[in-house]
Write a protein that holds these residues in place. Structure first.
Motif, PDB file in Angstrom:
ATOM      1  N   LYS A  80      -5.165   0.935  16.977  1.00 37.66           N
ATOM      2  CA  LYS A  80      -5.755  -0.076  16.088  1.00 37.66           C
ATOM      3  C   LYS A  80      -5.931   0.522  14.697  1.00 37.66           C
ATOM      4  O   LYS A  80      -6.552   1.571  14.546  1.00 37.66           O
ATOM      5  N   VAL A  81      -5.376  -0.172  13.709  1.00 41.76           N
ATOM      6  CA  VAL A  81      -5.438   0.295  12.326  1.00 41.76           C
ATOM      7  C   VAL A  81      -5.940  -0.831  11.429  1.00 41.76           C
ATOM      8  O   VAL A  81      -5.472  -1.974  11.522  1.00 41.76           O
ATOM      9  N   LEU A  82      -6.886  -0.503  10.570  1.00 44.20           N
ATOM     10  CA  LEU A  82      -7.366  -1.442   9.562  1.00 44.20           C
ATOM     11  C   LEU A  82      -6.965  -0.883   8.199  1.00 44.20           C
ATOM     12  O   LEU A  82      -7.363   0.224   7.838  1.00 44.20           O
ATOM     13  N   THR A  83      -6.169  -1.623   7.453  1.00 45.11           N
ATOM     14  CA  THR A  83      -5.688  -1.171   6.155  1.00 45.11           C
ATOM     15  C   THR A  83      -6.702  -1.481   5.062  1.00 45.11           C
ATOM     16  O   THR A  83      -7.191  -2.603   4.958  1.00 45.11           O
ATOM     17  N   LEU A  84      -7.003  -0.474   4.250  1.00 45.28           N
ATOM     18  CA  LEU A  84      -7.906  -0.634   3.114  1.00 45.28           C
ATOM     19  C   LEU A  84      -7.147  -0.285   1.837  1.00 45.28           C
ATOM     20  O   LEU A  84      -6.541   0.783   1.749  1.00 45.28           O
ATOM     21  N   THR A  85      -7.184  -1.177   0.844  1.00 44.54           N
ATOM     22  CA  THR A  85      -6.413  -0.919  -0.361  1.00 44.54           C
ATOM     23  C   THR A  85      -6.880  -1.785  -1.516  1.00 44.54           C
ATOM     24  O   THR A  85      -7.662  -2.715  -1.336  1.00 44.54           O
ATOM     25  N   VAL A  86      -6.380  -1.477  -2.711  1.00 42.92           N
ATOM     26  CA  VAL A  86      -6.624  -2.323  -3.882  1.00 42.92           C
ATOM     27  C   VAL A  86      -5.429  -3.242  -4.107  1.00 42.92           C
ATOM     28  O   VAL A  86      -5.455  -4.103  -4.983  1.00 42.92           O
ATOM     29  N   ASP A  87      -4.382  -3.071  -3.327  1.00 47.75           N
ATOM     30  CA  ASP A  87      -3.133  -3.814  -3.486  1.00 47.75           C
ATOM     31  C   ASP A  87      -3.199  -5.138  -2.743  1.00 47.75           C
ATOM     32  O   ASP A  87      -3.403  -5.166  -1.537  1.00 47.75           O
ATOM     33  N   GLU A  89      -0.651  -7.545  -3.008  1.00 51.17           N
ATOM     34  CA  GLU A  89       0.670  -8.171  -3.033  1.00 51.17           C
ATOM     35  C   GLU A  89       1.040  -8.670  -1.635  1.00 51.17           C
ATOM     36  O   GLU A  89       0.904  -7.955  -0.638  1.00 51.17           O
ATOM     37  N   ASP A  90       1.517  -9.912  -1.575  1.00 51.25           N
ATOM     38  CA  ASP A  90       1.863 -10.530  -0.295  1.00 51.25           C
ATOM     39  C   ASP A  90       2.848  -9.676   0.495  1.00 51.25           C
ATOM     40  O   ASP A  90       2.697  -9.485   1.700  1.00 51.25           O
ATOM     41  N   GLU A  91       3.879  -9.169  -0.184  1.00 49.15           N
ATOM     42  CA  GLU A  91       4.923  -8.412   0.492  1.00 49.15           C
ATOM     43  C   GLU A  91       4.355  -7.177   1.189  1.00 49.15           C
ATOM     44  O   GLU A  91       4.708  -6.867   2.323  1.00 49.15           O
ATOM     45  N   THR A  92       3.437  -6.488   0.496  1.00 51.05           N
ATOM     46  CA  THR A  92       2.824  -5.285   1.072  1.00 51.05           C
ATOM     47  C   THR A  92       1.966  -5.636   2.279  1.00 51.05           C
ATOM     48  O   THR A  92       2.036  -4.970   3.322  1.00 51.05           O
ATOM     49  N   ILE A  93       1.152  -6.674   2.149  1.00 56.11           N
ATOM     50  CA  ILE A  93       0.281  -7.099   3.250  1.00 56.11           C
ATOM     51  C   ILE A  93       1.104  -7.427   4.480  1.00 56.11           C
ATOM     52  O   ILE A  93       0.820  -6.968   5.596  1.00 56.11           O
ATOM     53  N   ILE A  94       2.153  -8.225   4.290  1.00 55.74           N
ATOM     54  CA  ILE A  94       2.961  -8.676   5.427  1.00 55.74           C
ATOM     55  C   ILE A  94       3.722  -7.521   6.062  1.00 55.74           C
ATOM     56  O   ILE A  94       3.840  -7.433   7.289  1.00 55.74           O
TER      57      ILE A  94
END
Length: 210
Positions: A80-87, A89-94
């Protein structure tokens, strides 16, 4: 027993603050903090027991979040991974979601929502918020748009006007039956049931102006 958390983030101050915050939540404990994906990979390779959740930053030196997720997908697909970022952008999220990230949060998230995200991933395996929903919705609309033919786009533009279907057929030099076929094809492709639905899609995608 507390759920174990590993933080992977190269910003030391943020990582330390995040550790304090997570440790203040009931039922969670940060066991390790690493400054890039390579350190995480080395740790997981040398240890048999994985953490319950990994909090993963996107932009890091040596091995960034995307590269780390690819490695985790190949070697620890159930992690299980939860991504944390300031980004945002739809492409990065997907891309991250497709690689196996269970959720995506911006770093300016409210602490209460962050705690909710951890609990959601722990209990159900996933966390979804408005950022993810909007990104997926935009990606779905983009894919639908790319599937449309030139003539379908032309018909869609005409559909935004006050022209009747018969008049649209005349404008496109087509038979009314062919125009009807375009309409039904678009209904199926865009998952709408009316001309209004077609117009709403066209407006959202900038195909016709309001």
């Amino acid at each position: 027993m507390n759920k174990t958390i590993i933080i992977v983030d190269d910003h030391r101050l943020f990582a330390q603050s995040l550790q304090i915050l997570v440790n203040s939540f009931d039922g969670f404990e940060v066991t390790n903090v690493f400054k890039n994906g390579e350190e995480l990979v080395n740790y997981l390779t040398a240890n048999d027991q994985n953490p319950d959740i990994i909090l993963l930053d996107m932009r890091m030196p040596v091995m960034d979040g995307m590269q780390t997720m690819k490695w985790l997908k190949e070697n620890h697909p159930e992690q299980k991974v939860l991504t944390l970022t300031v980004d945002q952008e739809d492409e990065t999220i997907i891309k991250m979601l497709r690689l196996g990230s269970r959720g995506y949060l911006l770093k300016d998230i409210d602490p209460e929502e962050f705690e909710h995200a951890l609990n959601a991933i722990d209990r159900s395996g996933y966390y979804s918020n408005q950022t993810i929903s909007e990104a997926l919705s935009r990606e779905e609309r983009k894919q639908k748009y790319e599937e449309l033919t030139g003539r379908e786009l032309e018909f869609l533009n005409h559909a935004c006007s006050e022209l009747t279907y018969k008049a649209i057929a005349g404008e496109m030099n087509l038979s009314p039956k062919t125009v009807e076929n375009y309409r039904e094809s678009l209904f199926n492709k865009l998952h709408v049931k009316s001309r209004v639905g077609l117009v709403i899609f066209a407006i959202k995608e900038g195909i016709c102006e309001v």
